[in-house]
Design a protein around this motif. Structure first.
Motif, PDB file in Angstrom:
ATOM      1  N   GLU A 269     -17.284  15.159 -19.801  1.00 15.00           N
ATOM      2  CA  GLU A 269     -17.961  14.082 -19.073  1.00 15.00           C
ATOM      3  C   GLU A 269     -17.613  12.717 -19.643  1.00 15.00           C
ATOM      4  OE1 GLU A 269     -22.133  14.716 -18.911  1.00 15.00           O
ATOM      5  OE2 GLU A 269     -21.972  16.623 -17.825  1.00 15.00           O
ATOM      6  N   SER A 270     -17.371  12.648 -20.948  1.00 13.76           N
ATOM      7  CA  SER A 270     -17.079  11.372 -21.601  1.00 13.76           C
ATOM      8  C   SER A 270     -15.980  11.574 -22.648  1.00 13.76           C
ATOM      9  CB  SER A 270     -18.342  10.816 -22.271  1.00 13.76           C
ATOM     10  OG  SER A 270     -18.092   9.553 -22.849  1.00 13.76           O
ATOM     11  N   PRO A 271     -14.721  11.652 -22.202  1.00 16.41           N
ATOM     12  CA  PRO A 271     -13.623  11.903 -23.143  1.00 16.41           C
ATOM     13  C   PRO A 271     -13.497  10.789 -24.181  1.00 16.41           C
ATOM     14  CG  PRO A 271     -12.787  11.281 -20.977  1.00 16.41           C
ATOM     15  CD  PRO A 271     -14.241  11.513 -20.810  1.00 16.41           C
ATOM     16  N   ARG A 272     -13.087  11.181 -25.386  1.00 13.21           N
ATOM     17  CA  ARG A 272     -12.875  10.233 -26.480  1.00 13.21           C
ATOM     18  C   ARG A 272     -11.515   9.562 -26.291  1.00 13.21           C
ATOM     19  NH1 ARG A 272     -13.257  14.767 -30.848  1.00 13.21           N
ATOM     20  NH2 ARG A 272     -12.041  15.686 -29.141  1.00 13.21           N
ATOM     21  N   VAL A 273     -11.521   8.234 -26.215  1.00 14.16           N
ATOM     22  CA  VAL A 273     -10.304   7.464 -25.947  1.00 14.16           C
ATOM     23  C   VAL A 273      -9.977   6.611 -27.165  1.00 14.16           C
ATOM     24  CG1 VAL A 273      -9.235   5.709 -24.479  1.00 14.16           C
ATOM     25  CG2 VAL A 273     -10.804   7.395 -23.478  1.00 14.16           C
ATOM     26  N   LYS A 274      -8.709   6.643 -27.581  1.00 16.81           N
ATOM     27  CA  LYS A 274      -8.253   5.799 -28.686  1.00 16.81           C
ATOM     28  C   LYS A 274      -6.905   5.177 -28.344  1.00 16.81           C
ATOM     29  CE  LYS A 274     -10.589   8.414 -32.377  1.00 16.81           C
ATOM     30  NZ  LYS A 274     -10.443   9.042 -33.716  1.00 16.81           N
ATOM     31  N   LEU A 275      -6.650   4.007 -28.897  1.00 18.18           N
ATOM     32  CA  LEU A 275      -5.365   3.336 -28.759  1.00 18.18           C
ATOM     33  C   LEU A 275      -4.475   3.734 -29.929  1.00 18.18           C
ATOM     34  CD1 LEU A 275      -6.705  -0.223 -27.859  1.00 18.18           C
ATOM     35  CD2 LEU A 275      -5.575   1.341 -26.278  1.00 18.18           C
ATOM     36  N   LEU A 276      -3.231   4.091 -29.642  1.00 21.06           N
ATOM     37  CA  LEU A 276      -2.285   4.445 -30.695  1.00 21.06           C
ATOM     38  C   LEU A 276      -1.891   3.188 -31.460  1.00 21.06           C
ATOM     39  CD1 LEU A 276      -0.609   6.795 -31.907  1.00 21.06           C
ATOM     40  CD2 LEU A 276       1.217   6.150 -30.333  1.00 21.06           C
ATOM     41  N   ASN A 277      -1.985   3.234 -32.782  1.00 20.41           N
ATOM     42  CA  ASN A 277      -1.762   2.045 -33.596  1.00 20.41           C
ATOM     43  C   ASN A 277      -1.142   2.463 -34.927  1.00 20.41           C
ATOM     44  OD1 ASN A 277      -1.832  -0.607 -34.508  1.00 20.41           O
ATOM     45  ND2 ASN A 277      -4.011  -0.905 -34.130  1.00 20.41           N
TER      46      ASN A 277
ATOM     47  N   ALA B 204     -17.564  -0.291 -22.535  1.00 18.98           N
ATOM     48  CA  ALA B 204     -17.788   1.117 -22.851  1.00 18.98           C
ATOM     49  C   ALA B 204     -19.007   1.701 -22.149  1.00 18.98           C
ATOM     50  CB  ALA B 204     -17.930   1.294 -24.361  1.00 18.98           C
ATOM     51  N   ASP B 205     -20.079   0.912 -22.017  1.00 16.04           N
ATOM     52  CA  ASP B 205     -21.298   1.452 -21.415  1.00 16.04           C
ATOM     53  C   ASP B 205     -21.194   1.613 -19.906  1.00 16.04           C
ATOM     54  OD1 ASP B 205     -21.186  -1.285 -21.043  1.00 16.04           O
ATOM     55  OD2 ASP B 205     -23.361  -1.552 -21.065  1.00 16.04           O
ATOM     56  N   LYS B 206     -20.138   1.062 -19.310  1.00 16.20           N
ATOM     57  CA  LYS B 206     -19.951   1.164 -17.862  1.00 16.20           C
ATOM     58  C   LYS B 206     -18.935   2.241 -17.482  1.00 16.20           C
ATOM     59  CE  LYS B 206     -20.815  -3.804 -17.235  1.00 16.20           C
ATOM     60  NZ  LYS B 206     -20.242  -5.072 -16.755  1.00 16.20           N
ATOM     61  N   LEU B 207     -18.230   2.761 -18.469  1.00 18.51           N
ATOM     62  CA  LEU B 207     -17.164   3.723 -18.209  1.00 18.51           C
ATOM     63  C   LEU B 207     -17.558   5.118 -18.676  1.00 18.51           C
ATOM     64  CD1 LEU B 207     -14.139   1.567 -19.399  1.00 18.51           C
ATOM     65  CD2 LEU B 207     -14.515   2.349 -17.061  1.00 18.51           C
ATOM     66  N   ALA B 208     -17.054   6.129 -17.960  1.00 18.77           N
ATOM     67  CA  ALA B 208     -17.305   7.525 -18.350  1.00 18.77           C
ATOM     68  C   ALA B 208     -16.300   7.935 -19.414  1.00 18.77           C
ATOM     69  CB  ALA B 208     -17.218   8.431 -17.131  1.00 18.77           C
ATOM     70  N   MET B 209     -16.363   7.221 -20.540  1.00 18.55           N
ATOM     71  CA  MET B 209     -15.489   7.511 -21.673  1.00 18.55           C
ATOM     72  C   MET B 209     -16.189   7.049 -22.935  1.00 18.55           C
ATOM     73  SD  MET B 209     -12.630   4.450 -21.998  1.00 18.55           S
ATOM     74  CE  MET B 209     -11.980   4.462 -20.341  1.00 18.55           C
ATOM     75  N   SER B 210     -15.725   7.560 -24.068  1.00 16.64           N
ATOM     76  CA  SER B 210     -16.213   7.108 -25.365  1.00 16.64           C
ATOM     77  C   SER B 210     -15.038   6.452 -26.071  1.00 16.64           C
ATOM     78  CB  SER B 210     -16.747   8.296 -26.177  1.00 16.64           C
ATOM     79  OG  SER B 210     -17.092   7.884 -27.485  1.00 16.64           O
ATOM     80  N   PHE B 211     -15.023   5.113 -26.078  1.00 17.57           N
ATOM     81  CA  PHE B 211     -13.903   4.423 -26.730  1.00 17.57           C
ATOM     82  C   PHE B 211     -14.154   4.370 -28.229  1.00 17.57           C
ATOM     83  CE2 PHE B 211     -11.789   0.579 -28.365  1.00 17.57           C
ATOM     84  CZ  PHE B 211     -10.478   0.997 -28.164  1.00 17.57           C
ATOM     85  N   GLU B 212     -13.196   4.902 -29.007  1.00 25.63           N
ATOM     86  CA  GLU B 212     -13.395   5.063 -30.443  1.00 25.63           C
ATOM     87  C   GLU B 212     -12.345   4.337 -31.274  1.00 25.63           C
ATOM     88  OE1 GLU B 212     -13.853   9.220 -31.305  1.00 25.63           O
ATOM     89  OE2 GLU B 212     -15.650   9.405 -30.054  1.00 25.63           O
TER      90      GLU B 212
END
Length: 359
Positions: free
Chosen positions: A175-183, A206-214
């Protein structure tokens, strides 16, 4: 539910018609509600269909007099698109005669033809190539972009994150995939200005999207299982993907060589064979086949050119799943939820300020 059919470029791939038709037949068994449009040399396709009556009953053949080779440049492919199996398969999506196109042909040509024919979704500047990678976690990883765009600004990265999360929710069920930027590091002060700005924008939304930005992740951690969507530019993404694939082949070849080095090693292989077979299955690219051009007005899936029938079936199954779950509408909804025009405009303006007019 009347599902759109899937157009298959039967001439793409290293082996060609036999494997593409066999793969479509395997996929048909899993998704028996779908029908197919097989595009390519009609006599060859019809001959291959004789071995697959189930697929034959659910398929129409569209003759294409020409093909695109692996050596053709995108510009050459575009000029010949109307007469090639790849171009005609994508055109079927454009005309509404198919809901998705699958090809194992030239990646650059497929990208160019698809972008010109289908255009991008409103709110998306560039399509991105996304693929599944195996991990040590409970589900596969979505990684994008893998080569469609060598240079990306913060706006592009934000778009990729939104599209990648929508794709992940379909294929992983999260429901809320963990999203990260490659760095190059996980600290907030690491990386380019565009990476930092994209992270700021994604945190704010982040609170408006169905994702968990980490935040950020490094290349050596992308397959550890602690991220569901890894976002990067196409240049870095393609290098990271090739490094992962090369490492997998290295490990497999090293094990093979080690087990063949002595009688004791051969006995050890027999004892450990169940574990090595599981490793082989996990690392086999055919089991993760099917990269998707996200952000187009239609579904286009790229299969490995060297894929076997199982690999082609998996690529076709990806197309079927995305049609069943209406990926395009999900991306539309996510963009609307965050007020994408304002969010993404600020990301682009921030990039331009740093490039030419610093405050």
């Amino acid at each position: 539910m009347n599902l759109p059919r899937i157009a298959v470029d039967a001439m793409g791939g290293d082996v060609g018609v036999r494997v593409m038709v066999e793969g479509a037949a395997l996929a048909r068994r899993r998704h028996d509600r779908f029908k197919f449009l097989l595009v390519g040399d009609e006599p060859q396709i019809r001959a291959a269909l004789e071995n697959h009556p189930n697929l034959k009953a659910a398929s129409e053949v569209l003759h294409a007099p020409d093909t695109i080779s692996g050596e053709d440049k995108p510009s050459q492919a575009l000029r010949r698109a109307k007469t090639t199996s790849m171009g005609m398969a994508v055109d079927a999506v454009k005309r509404g005669e198919a809901g998705a196109a699958v090809s194992a042909g030239n990646t650059g040509a497929l990208m160019a033809i698809s972008k010109l024919a289908l255009r991008t979704l409103p709110g998306i500047d560039r399509p991105a190539l996304a693929a599944l990678l195996p991990t040590l976690g409970d589900n596969d990883l979505i990684m994008l972009d893998l080569g469609a765009n060598t240079e990306c600004d913060a706006r592009n990265l934000v778009q990729f994150a939104i599209m990648g999360a929508a794709y992940s929710r379909i294929v992983t069920g999260l429901e809320s995939p963990r999203v990260k930027l490659l760095n190059i590091g996980t600290e907030d002060n690491k990386g380019t200005d565009d990476l930092k700005l994209a992270a700021t924008e994604l945190k704010a939304a982040a609170d408006k999207l169905a994702m968990s930005f980490e935040g950020f992740t490094e290349a050596d951690k992308i397959c550890r299982g602690d991220v569901d969507v890894a976002v990067t530019d196409g240049f870095s993404g393609n290098i990271a993907l090739k490094a992962v694939e090369g490492t997998a082949r290295f490990v497999a070849d090293l094990l093979r060589r080690s087990f063949a080095s002595s009688l004791r090693s051969k006995i050890g292989f027999l004892i450990s064979r169940p574990a090595t077979e599981l490793l082989k299955h996990h690392l086999d690219p055919n089991n993760h086949n099917g990269a998707v051009f996200l952000g187009l007005n239609g579904v286009v899936v790229k299969s490995h050119g060297s894929a076997n029938a199982v690999g082609v079936a998996n690529a076709v199954a990806v197309a079927a799943r995305l049609l069943e779950e209406d990926l395009t509408q999900r991306i539309h909804a996510d963009l609307a939820r965050v007020g994408a025009d304002g969010l993404l405009r600020s990301a682009r303006n921030g990039s331009k300020k740093r490039e030419g007019n610093p405050e």
